[in-house]
Design an enzyme around this catalytic site. Structure first.
Site, PDB file in Angstrom:
ATOM      1  N   ASP A   1     -29.430  62.755 -59.681  1.00 49.78           N
ATOM      2  CA  ASP A   1     -29.912  63.207 -58.641  1.00 49.78           C
ATOM      3  C   ASP A   1     -30.632  62.578 -57.251  1.00 49.78           C
ATOM      4  O   ASP A   1     -31.172  63.265 -56.599  1.00 49.78           O
ATOM      5  CB  ASP A   1     -31.335  63.115 -59.423  1.00 49.78           C
ATOM      6  CG  ASP A   1     -31.278  64.083 -60.729  1.00 49.78           C
ATOM      7  OD1 ASP A   1     -30.104  65.164 -61.453  1.00 49.78           O
ATOM      8  OD2 ASP A   1     -31.208  63.337 -62.317  1.00 49.78           O
TER       9      ASP A   1
ATOM     10  N   HIS B   1     -34.057  62.865 -65.985  1.00 47.78           N
ATOM     11  CA  HIS B   1     -33.542  64.043 -65.213  1.00 47.78           C
ATOM     12  C   HIS B   1     -33.389  65.340 -65.712  1.00 47.78           C
ATOM     13  O   HIS B   1     -32.796  65.722 -67.028  1.00 47.78           O
ATOM     14  CB  HIS B   1     -31.652  63.343 -66.272  1.00 47.78           C
ATOM     15  CG  HIS B   1     -30.442  64.348 -65.783  1.00 47.78           C
ATOM     16  ND1 HIS B   1     -30.545  65.090 -64.650  1.00 47.78           N
ATOM     17  CD2 HIS B   1     -30.188  65.229 -66.069  1.00 47.78           C
ATOM     18  CE1 HIS B   1     -29.268  65.803 -64.319  1.00 47.78           C
ATOM     19  NE2 HIS B   1     -29.275  66.089 -65.249  1.00 47.78           N
TER      20      HIS B   1
ATOM     21  N   GLY C   1     -16.718  62.702 -74.644  1.00 49.42           N
ATOM     22  CA  GLY C   1     -16.685  64.362 -74.580  1.00 49.42           C
ATOM     23  C   GLY C   1     -15.379  64.573 -73.711  1.00 49.42           C
ATOM     24  O   GLY C   1     -15.564  64.720 -72.660  1.00 49.42           O
ATOM     25  N   ALA C   2     -14.539  63.991 -73.951  1.00 47.67           N
ATOM     26  CA  ALA C   2     -13.119  63.742 -73.192  1.00 47.67           C
ATOM     27  C   ALA C   2     -12.486  64.331 -72.938  1.00 47.67           C
ATOM     28  O   ALA C   2     -11.591  64.412 -71.813  1.00 47.67           O
ATOM     29  CB  ALA C   2     -12.651  62.147 -73.993  1.00 47.67           C
TER      30      ALA C   2
ATOM     31  N   ARG D   1     -34.753  74.777 -76.320  1.00 49.03           N
ATOM     32  CA  ARG D   1     -34.656  73.549 -75.792  1.00 49.03           C
ATOM     33  C   ARG D   1     -34.763  72.113 -77.181  1.00 49.03           C
ATOM     34  O   ARG D   1     -34.513  71.367 -77.154  1.00 49.03           O
ATOM     35  CB  ARG D   1     -35.505  73.421 -74.533  1.00 49.03           C
ATOM     36  CG  ARG D   1     -35.680  71.980 -73.834  1.00 49.03           C
ATOM     37  CD  ARG D   1     -36.190  71.579 -72.883  1.00 49.03           C
ATOM     38  NE  ARG D   1     -36.435  69.984 -72.558  1.00 49.03           N
ATOM     39  CZ  ARG D   1     -35.235  69.858 -71.864  1.00 49.03           C
ATOM     40  NH1 ARG D   1     -34.079  70.501 -71.290  1.00 49.03           N
ATOM     41  NH2 ARG D   1     -35.995  67.917 -71.038  1.00 49.03           N
TER      42      ARG D   1
ATOM     43  N   ASN E   1     -26.566  65.631 -72.038  1.00 48.44           N
ATOM     44  CA  ASN E   1     -28.429  66.361 -71.968  1.00 48.44           C
ATOM     45  C   ASN E   1     -29.052  66.500 -72.942  1.00 48.44           C
ATOM     46  O   ASN E   1     -27.616  66.550 -74.541  1.00 48.44           O
ATOM     47  CB  ASN E   1     -28.559  67.256 -71.136  1.00 48.44           C
ATOM     48  CG  ASN E   1     -28.411  67.101 -69.189  1.00 48.44           C
ATOM     49  OD1 ASN E   1     -28.893  65.851 -69.164  1.00 48.44           O
ATOM     50  ND2 ASN E   1     -27.922  67.843 -68.435  1.00 48.44           N
TER      51      ASN E   1
HETATM   52  P1  NAI Z   1     -17.973  69.695 -71.196  1.00 45.22           P
HETATM   53  O1  NAI Z   1     -18.729  71.086 -72.335  1.00 45.22           O
HETATM   54  O2  NAI Z   1     -16.997  70.315 -70.359  1.00 45.22           O
HETATM   55  O3  NAI Z   1     -18.131  68.903 -72.057  1.00 45.22           O
HETATM   56  C1  NAI Z   1     -18.028  68.346 -73.220  1.00 45.22           C
HETATM   57  C2  NAI Z   1     -17.143  67.881 -74.154  1.00 45.22           C
HETATM   58  O4  NAI Z   1     -18.105  67.072 -75.340  1.00 45.22           O
HETATM   59  C3  NAI Z   1     -16.326  69.202 -74.998  1.00 45.22           C
HETATM   60  O5  NAI Z   1     -15.560  68.763 -74.666  1.00 45.22           O
HETATM   61  C4  NAI Z   1     -16.903  68.710 -76.507  1.00 45.22           C
HETATM   62  O6  NAI Z   1     -16.375  69.336 -77.393  1.00 45.22           O
HETATM   63  C5  NAI Z   1     -18.147  67.318 -76.241  1.00 45.22           C
HETATM   64  N1  NAI Z   1     -18.198  66.865 -77.862  1.00 45.22           N
HETATM   65  C6  NAI Z   1     -19.306  67.902 -78.173  1.00 45.22           C
HETATM   66  N2  NAI Z   1     -20.190  66.830 -79.139  1.00 45.22           N
HETATM   67  C7  NAI Z   1     -19.168  65.941 -79.128  1.00 45.22           C
HETATM   68  C8  NAI Z   1     -19.461  64.540 -79.983  1.00 45.22           C
HETATM   69  N3  NAI Z   1     -19.917  64.907 -81.677  1.00 45.22           N
HETATM   70  N4  NAI Z   1     -18.979  63.451 -80.014  1.00 45.22           N
HETATM   71  C9  NAI Z   1     -18.085  63.906 -78.720  1.00 45.22           C
HETATM   72  N5  NAI Z   1     -17.941  64.962 -78.220  1.00 45.22           N
HETATM   73  C10 NAI Z   1     -18.386  65.851 -78.348  1.00 45.22           C
HETATM   74  O7  NAI Z   1     -19.852  69.464 -70.077  1.00 45.22           O
HETATM   75  P2  NAI Z   1     -19.507  68.839 -69.016  1.00 45.22           P
HETATM   76  O8  NAI Z   1     -19.807  69.716 -68.055  1.00 45.22           O
HETATM   77  O9  NAI Z   1     -18.430  67.529 -68.884  1.00 45.22           O
HETATM   78  O10 NAI Z   1     -21.588  67.722 -69.086  1.00 45.22           O
HETATM   79  C11 NAI Z   1     -21.579  66.771 -70.467  1.00 45.22           C
HETATM   80  C12 NAI Z   1     -22.791  67.021 -70.708  1.00 45.22           C
HETATM   81  O11 NAI Z   1     -22.900  66.260 -69.238  1.00 45.22           O
HETATM   82  C13 NAI Z   1     -23.734  68.346 -70.501  1.00 45.22           C
HETATM   83  O12 NAI Z   1     -24.801  67.873 -71.707  1.00 45.22           O
HETATM   84  C14 NAI Z   1     -24.391  68.554 -69.421  1.00 45.22           C
HETATM   85  O13 NAI Z   1     -25.326  68.990 -69.512  1.00 45.22           O
HETATM   86  C15 NAI Z   1     -24.315  66.803 -69.364  1.00 45.22           C
HETATM   87  N6  NAI Z   1     -24.867  66.430 -67.389  1.00 45.22           N
HETATM   88  C16 NAI Z   1     -25.775  65.878 -67.690  1.00 45.22           C
HETATM   89  C17 NAI Z   1     -26.179  65.231 -66.017  1.00 45.22           C
HETATM   90  C18 NAI Z   1     -26.187  64.660 -65.776  1.00 45.22           C
HETATM   91  O14 NAI Z   1     -26.781  64.085 -64.178  1.00 45.22           O
HETATM   92  N7  NAI Z   1     -27.388  63.095 -66.372  1.00 45.22           N
HETATM   93  C19 NAI Z   1     -25.329  66.015 -64.829  1.00 45.22           C
HETATM   94  C20 NAI Z   1     -24.269  67.663 -65.511  1.00 45.22           C
HETATM   95  C21 NAI Z   1     -24.237  67.311 -66.712  1.00 45.22           C
END
Ligand code: NAI
Length: 335
Positions: free
Chosen positions: A159, A187, A11-12, A98, A131
């Site tokens: 968290d 989480h 997700g870089a 969900r 997530n």
């Molecule tokens: P974002 O939408 O900005 O970036 C996600 C990236 O993942 C996008 O560039 C997308 O093209 C890419 N992606 C999607 N499917 C993919 C795949 N199969 N292979 C490779 N890349 C793929 O999202 P953001 O804000 O960076 O968040 C990323 C994740 O982190 C979300 O699922 C979010 O819910 C989760 N998250 C988890 C937290 C935690 O505490 N565990 C806290 C905040 C967010």
């Protein structure tokens, strides 16, 4: 060491990665003496964006950064990596249940688990951020039969960090004055931020704050902090999530005597949590390993209720992706 470490971030092209990558390259994770090679994975349609991120990494002229590999090919992304930050996931779209999110992301993590198994260093350490992080981690782990199970973790450090600061703000102390805080479970908003054993400058936290504050302000605020940030920033937490991912991995690799919260595979013998869930427990870390802190008391009404709620949620998440976990039996993957 002389040999650079390879770190993959999935997700870089996304938001969280945009804050993680530059800190990985600057040494915030492995320190000022360890050169790194970054592997950036995203979907094929994000190739241009990856090129842009790569260009900016180049423009920083980081002394520790040997190379930046960009790819949409999992085999290339996970080749020989020592550390994997699994951030990429499909966001929840409008009207999406969900359960649908679980299934869609579940499939991603099947492939990711296999790609790690087939390509990564045999002692690759993995953090799942995307997530639903805990259940995604469970799936990836199932498909990486040749990598030690304990190398797969999910992030509850954000968290944990949120809880630390809320308590510090309330008690007029510094986060470093606070010991023995833990976030249990998933989480998700069912997580249980627990300050019953916490001390602030050596004093019991529960004697410094009243139970009403814990119940009606502290707990819901930590549980719902993600939503609060979205409301304020119109975007989900990114820099703080990236920071927590670095904290989690750095402390895992370097060791820390502080109680931390890490989600990992429950063995069925720890705090009454059923076997086979990726559950957040209190740990300390040493020599590249985490160790659960045993003997905390969960035998009060509030703890029992909260632990049950978050456990039940993880059980139902696992049930929603059961078909993905069963497939592994066909290939006689080990337990
Ligand atoms: P974002 O939408 O900005 O970036 C996600 C990236 O993942 C996008 O560039 C997308 O093209 C890419 N992606 C999607 N499917 C993919 C795949 N199969 N292979 C490779 N890349 C793929 O999202 P953001 O804000 O960076 O968040 C990323 C994740 O982190 C979300 O699922 C979010 O819910 C989760 N998250 C988890 C937290 C935690 O505490 N565990 C806290 C905040 C967010």
């Amino acid at each position: 060491s002389d040999k650079p470490k390879r770190i993959v971030v999935t997700g870089a092209a996304g938001q969280i990665s945009y804050s993680v990558l530059f800190r990985l390259a600057s040494g915030a994770f492995l320190g000022p003496n360890q050169r790194v090679i970054l592997h950036l994975l995203d979907l094929p349609n994000m190739e241009e964006v990856l090129k842009g991120v790569q260009a900016e990494l180049h423009d920083c002229a980081f002394p520790l950064l040997d190379d930046v590999v960009i790819t949409s090919n999992q085999a290339v992304a996970f080749k020989d990596v020592d550390y994997a930050y699994l951030v990429g996931a499909k966001p929840r779209g409008p009207g999406m249940e969900r359960g649908d999110l679980l299934k869609d992301n579940g499939k991603i993590f099947v492939d990711t688990g296999k790609a790690i198994n087939d390509n990564a260093s045999r002692d690759c350490k993995v953090i799942v951020v995307g997530n639903p992080a805990n259940t995604n981690c469970l799936i990836a782990q199932h498909y990486a039969k040749d990598i030690p199970r304990e190398n797969f973790t999910a992030m509850t450090r954000l968290d944990h960090n949120r809880a630390l600061t809320q308590l510090a703000l309330k008690t007029g102390s510094r986060v470093t004055d606070i010991k023995n805080l833990v976030v249990w479970g998933n989480h998700s908003p069912t997580m249980y931020p627990d300050i019953r054993n916490t001390t602030v400058n050596g004093k019991k936290a529960t004697e410094l704050v009243d139970s009403n504050w814990i119940e009606t302000e502290f707990t819901p605020r930590v549980q719902q902090r993600g939503a609060e940030i979205i409301k304020l920033r119109k975007l989900s937490s990114a820099a703080s999530a990236g920071n927590a991912a670095i904290d989690h991995m750095r402390d895992w690799v370097n060791g820390s005597d502080e109680m931390q919260s890490i989600s990992f595979y429950s063995d069925g013998k720890t705090y009454g949590v059923p076997e086979g869930l990726i559950f957040s427990f209190p740990v300390t870390t040493k020599n590249g390993k985490y160790e659960v802190i045993k003997g905390l008391n969960l035998d009060d009404e509030v703890s029992r209720t909260r632990i049950k709620k978050t456990t039940d949620e993880l059980l139902s998440e696992r049930q929603a992706v059961e078909h993905l976990l069963k497939m592994q039996d066909l290939f006689s993957y080990n337990k």
